[in-house]
Design a protein around this motif. Structure first.
Motif, PDB file in Angstrom:
ATOM      1  N   THR A 226       0.835  -1.211   0.000  1.00 50.33           N
ATOM      2  CA  THR A 226       0.000   0.000   0.000  1.00 50.33           C
ATOM      3  C   THR A 226       0.863   1.251   0.000  1.00 50.33           C
ATOM      4  OG1 THR A 226      -1.690  -1.187   1.258  1.00 50.33           O
ATOM      5  CG2 THR A 226      -1.861   1.209   1.182  1.00 50.33           C
ATOM      6  N   HIS A 227       1.930   1.244   0.791  1.00 52.11           N
ATOM      7  CA  HIS A 227       2.825   2.398   0.834  1.00 52.11           C
ATOM      8  C   HIS A 227       3.527   2.585  -0.506  1.00 52.11           C
ATOM      9  CE1 HIS A 227       2.868   4.021   4.985  1.00 52.11           C
ATOM     10  NE2 HIS A 227       2.362   2.843   5.288  1.00 52.11           N
ATOM     11  N   CYS A 228       3.935   1.506  -1.131  1.00 51.90           N
ATOM     12  CA  CYS A 228       4.580   1.591  -2.447  1.00 51.90           C
ATOM     13  C   CYS A 228       3.614   2.132  -3.491  1.00 51.90           C
ATOM     14  CB  CYS A 228       5.094   0.220  -2.877  1.00 51.90           C
ATOM     15  SG  CYS A 228       6.550  -0.331  -1.974  1.00 51.90           S
ATOM     16  N   PHE A 229       2.340   1.767  -3.346  1.00 53.98           N
ATOM     17  CA  PHE A 229       1.306   2.226  -4.271  1.00 53.98           C
ATOM     18  C   PHE A 229       1.204   3.743  -4.255  1.00 53.98           C
ATOM     19  CE2 PHE A 229      -3.401   2.520  -5.325  1.00 53.98           C
ATOM     20  CZ  PHE A 229      -3.230   2.188  -6.661  1.00 53.98           C
ATOM     21  N   SER A 230       1.437   4.350  -3.092  1.00 58.99           N
ATOM     22  CA  SER A 230       1.316   5.802  -2.973  1.00 58.99           C
ATOM     23  C   SER A 230       2.414   6.532  -3.740  1.00 58.99           C
ATOM     24  CB  SER A 230       1.340   6.222  -1.496  1.00 58.99           C
ATOM     25  OG  SER A 230       2.602   5.943  -0.910  1.00 58.99           O
ATOM     26  N   TYR A 231       3.512   5.842  -4.053  1.00 61.97           N
ATOM     27  CA  TYR A 231       4.611   6.477  -4.785  1.00 61.97           C
ATOM     28  C   TYR A 231       4.251   6.750  -6.242  1.00 61.97           C
ATOM     29  CZ  TYR A 231       8.002   6.029  -1.009  1.00 61.97           C
ATOM     30  OH  TYR A 231       8.684   6.171   0.179  1.00 61.97           O
ATOM     31  N   VAL A 232       3.154   6.193  -6.706  1.00 61.31           N
ATOM     32  CA  VAL A 232       2.711   6.421  -8.087  1.00 61.31           C
ATOM     33  C   VAL A 232       2.519   7.918  -8.362  1.00 61.31           C
ATOM     34  CG1 VAL A 232       0.810   6.058  -9.721  1.00 61.31           C
ATOM     35  CG2 VAL A 232       1.657   4.151  -8.347  1.00 61.31           C
ATOM     36  N   VAL A 233       2.077   8.670  -7.353  1.00 68.62           N
ATOM     37  CA  VAL A 233       1.813  10.094  -7.572  1.00 68.62           C
ATOM     38  C   VAL A 233       3.095  10.878  -7.860  1.00 68.62           C
ATOM     39  CG1 VAL A 233      -0.276  10.062  -6.154  1.00 68.62           C
ATOM     40  CG2 VAL A 233       1.917  10.644  -5.098  1.00 68.62           C
ATOM     41  N   LEU A 234       4.243  10.305  -7.524  1.00 73.63           N
ATOM     42  CA  LEU A 234       5.513  10.997  -7.776  1.00 73.63           C
ATOM     43  C   LEU A 234       5.938  10.912  -9.239  1.00 73.63           C
ATOM     44  CD1 LEU A 234       7.578  10.160  -4.566  1.00 73.63           C
ATOM     45  CD2 LEU A 234       6.193  12.177  -5.075  1.00 73.63           C
ATOM     46  N   LEU A 235       5.121  10.245 -10.058  1.00 80.58           N
ATOM     47  CA  LEU A 235       5.354  10.277 -11.506  1.00 80.58           C
ATOM     48  C   LEU A 235       4.951  11.630 -12.100  1.00 80.58           C
ATOM     49  CD1 LEU A 235       3.959   6.766 -12.537  1.00 80.58           C
ATOM     50  CD2 LEU A 235       6.363   7.449 -12.451  1.00 80.58           C
ATOM     51  N   MET A 236       4.199  12.404 -11.334  1.00 84.75           N
ATOM     52  CA  MET A 236       3.657  13.668 -11.827  1.00 84.75           C
ATOM     53  C   MET A 236       4.710  14.616 -12.399  1.00 84.75           C
ATOM     54  SD  MET A 236       1.158  16.296  -9.753  1.00 84.75           S
ATOM     55  CE  MET A 236       0.355  14.916  -8.940  1.00 84.75           C
ATOM     56  N   PRO A 237       5.857  14.848 -11.717  1.00 84.88           N
ATOM     57  CA  PRO A 237       6.857  15.764 -12.289  1.00 84.88           C
ATOM     58  C   PRO A 237       7.430  15.274 -13.615  1.00 84.88           C
ATOM     59  CG  PRO A 237       7.265  15.394  -9.952  1.00 84.88           C
ATOM     60  CD  PRO A 237       6.236  14.404 -10.369  1.00 84.88           C
ATOM     61  N   LEU A 238       7.487  13.971 -13.821  1.00 79.69           N
ATOM     62  CA  LEU A 238       8.008  13.433 -15.079  1.00 79.69           C
ATOM     63  C   LEU A 238       7.096  13.810 -16.239  1.00 79.69           C
ATOM     64  CD1 LEU A 238       9.355  11.702 -12.776  1.00 79.69           C
ATOM     65  CD2 LEU A 238       9.442   9.835 -14.428  1.00 79.69           C
ATOM     66  N   PHE A 239       5.792  13.637 -16.033  1.00 83.61           N
ATOM     67  CA  PHE A 239       4.829  13.981 -17.077  1.00 83.61           C
ATOM     68  C   PHE A 239       4.762  15.504 -17.265  1.00 83.61           C
ATOM     69  CE2 PHE A 239       3.568   9.677 -16.150  1.00 83.61           C
ATOM     70  CZ  PHE A 239       3.110   9.198 -17.368  1.00 83.61           C
ATOM     71  N   ALA A 240       4.896  16.257 -16.164  1.00 83.04           N
ATOM     72  CA  ALA A 240       4.894  17.714 -16.274  1.00 83.04           C
ATOM     73  C   ALA A 240       6.106  18.192 -17.079  1.00 83.04           C
ATOM     74  CB  ALA A 240       4.912  18.347 -14.880  1.00 83.04           C
ATOM     75  N   ALA A 241       7.266  17.574 -16.857  1.00 87.30           N
ATOM     76  CA  ALA A 241       8.470  17.951 -17.593  1.00 87.30           C
ATOM     77  C   ALA A 241       8.304  17.669 -19.086  1.00 87.30           C
ATOM     78  CB  ALA A 241       9.680  17.184 -17.051  1.00 87.30           C
ATOM     79  N   LEU A 242       7.732  16.509 -19.413  1.00 80.76           N
ATOM     80  CA  LEU A 242       7.502  16.157 -20.813  1.00 80.76           C
ATOM     81  C   LEU A 242       6.505  17.111 -21.443  1.00 80.76           C
ATOM     82  CD1 LEU A 242       8.046  14.274 -23.157  1.00 80.76           C
ATOM     83  CD2 LEU A 242       6.320  12.705 -22.243  1.00 80.76           C
ATOM     84  N   ARG A 243       5.452  17.458 -20.701  1.00 87.52           N
ATOM     85  CA  ARG A 243       4.442  18.378 -21.225  1.00 87.52           C
ATOM     86  C   ARG A 243       5.049  19.757 -21.509  1.00 87.52           C
ATOM     87  NH1 ARG A 243       1.533  21.496 -23.054  1.00 87.52           N
ATOM     88  NH2 ARG A 243      -0.356  22.558 -22.405  1.00 87.52           N
ATOM     89  N   LEU A 244       5.883  20.264 -20.600  1.00 87.57           N
ATOM     90  CA  LEU A 244       6.496  21.576 -20.771  1.00 87.57           C
ATOM     91  C   LEU A 244       7.490  21.586 -21.930  1.00 87.57           C
ATOM     92  CD1 LEU A 244       6.925  22.380 -16.993  1.00 87.57           C
ATOM     93  CD2 LEU A 244       5.513  23.685 -18.594  1.00 87.57           C
ATOM     94  N   ALA A 245       8.246  20.496 -22.083  1.00 83.60           N
ATOM     95  CA  ALA A 245       9.199  20.406 -23.185  1.00 83.60           C
ATOM     96  C   ALA A 245       8.461  20.407 -24.528  1.00 83.60           C
ATOM     97  CB  ALA A 245      10.048  19.140 -23.045  1.00 83.60           C
TER      98      ALA A 245
END
Length: 256
Positions: free
Chosen positions: A100-119
């Motif tokens: 369950t705790h590992c599952f919560s780390y999924v939200v930390l993918l957000m900066p990766l997608f934000a970086a790709l979107r900005l690029a």
């Protein structure tokens, strides 16, 4: 040094500073403070471009600096708001499951997608009058609304609801917004054409504002022991923005 040229960059650095402090606050579980700092950063983000146009000093370095600031304020900081919210909820409920705790780390993918979107945004000449994909500040505002809407997680009744569905909702919402940020979905710009404020020219924007007012009024009349509805209207307004963009995607996609 031309001070006039640096004014927009200084405003952009204000955005970046807000994002850095917001990230620190989120890590320290000061969720509401982080949310308010993100809001301030988004205000800076609006005024840096406006200032550059008014002073007639747009620059390539300003464009790149703006993206770097947005990555932190609208990518990293909201990711840690979501992550800290999940971790605090799990700690309060006493859930010690490693999975369950590992599952919560999924939200930390957000900066990766934000970086790709900005690029992609920086290289896309089609996004002058409308957007392709969800703008990163819109993503951030969803999490600002969530952060301000959630009450103290010490409430026992809320913990039972948290255990059942809040965590899946937050993780699923995070993934959905990540995908939308890098999608090619046409999304209308919220900037009004001040030279022509007529209904035909700004119809979609007027409909959006009317919807936002309706959401805010509905939430102000809603009572809940589990959330603060009026703040949730911030998140719901962005969901409304996404829905309206989907409805009007053909019209938005044809804008040049």
């Amino acid at each position: 040094m031309n001070i006039k040229k640096q004014i927009p960059n200084i405003i952009t650095l204000g955005n970046l500073f807000c994002g850095v402090v917001a990230t620190y606050c989120a890590i320290k579980s000061q969720i509401q403070e982080a949310a308010l700092l993100i809001c301030l950063g988004i205000v800076f983000d609006f005024f840096d471009g406006l200032t550059a146009r008014l002073l007639k000093v747009p620059s390539d370095i300003g464009k790149e600096l703006d993206s770097l600031a947005d990555l932190v304020t609208s990518g990293v900081a909201p990711a840690f708001i979501a992550f800290s919210t999940l971790q605090n909820g799990l700690d309060t409920t006493g859930d010690t499951s490693a999975l369950t705790h590992c599952f919560s780390y999924v939200v930390l993918l957000m900066p990766l997608f934000a970086a790709l979107r900005l690029a992609k945004f920086n290289l896309d000449d089609e996004q002058h009058h409308s957007f392709r994909g969800l703008p990163t500040p819109a993503n951030a505002l969803v999490w600002v609304g969530v952060a301000l809407a959630l009450p103290n997680l010490q409430d026992a009744a809320f913990n039972e609801i948290w255990r059942m569905w809040w965590m899946p909702v937050i993780v699923t919402l995070s993934l959905a917004l990540d995908v939308l940020m890098v999608s090619r979905l046409p999304m209308f710009s919220l900037k009004f054409n001040f030279k022509d404020m007529s209904w035909p020219t700004n119809k979609t924007r007027y409909i959006f504002l009317i919807g936002c007012v309706a959401i805010a009024l509905a939430m102000s009349l809603t009572n809940s022991m589990f959330i603060r509805p009026i703040f949730l209207s911030i998140s719901l307004s962005i969901i409304w923005y996404i829905a309206l963009s989907i409805i009007t995607r053909k019209e938005v996609g044809s804008q040049k």
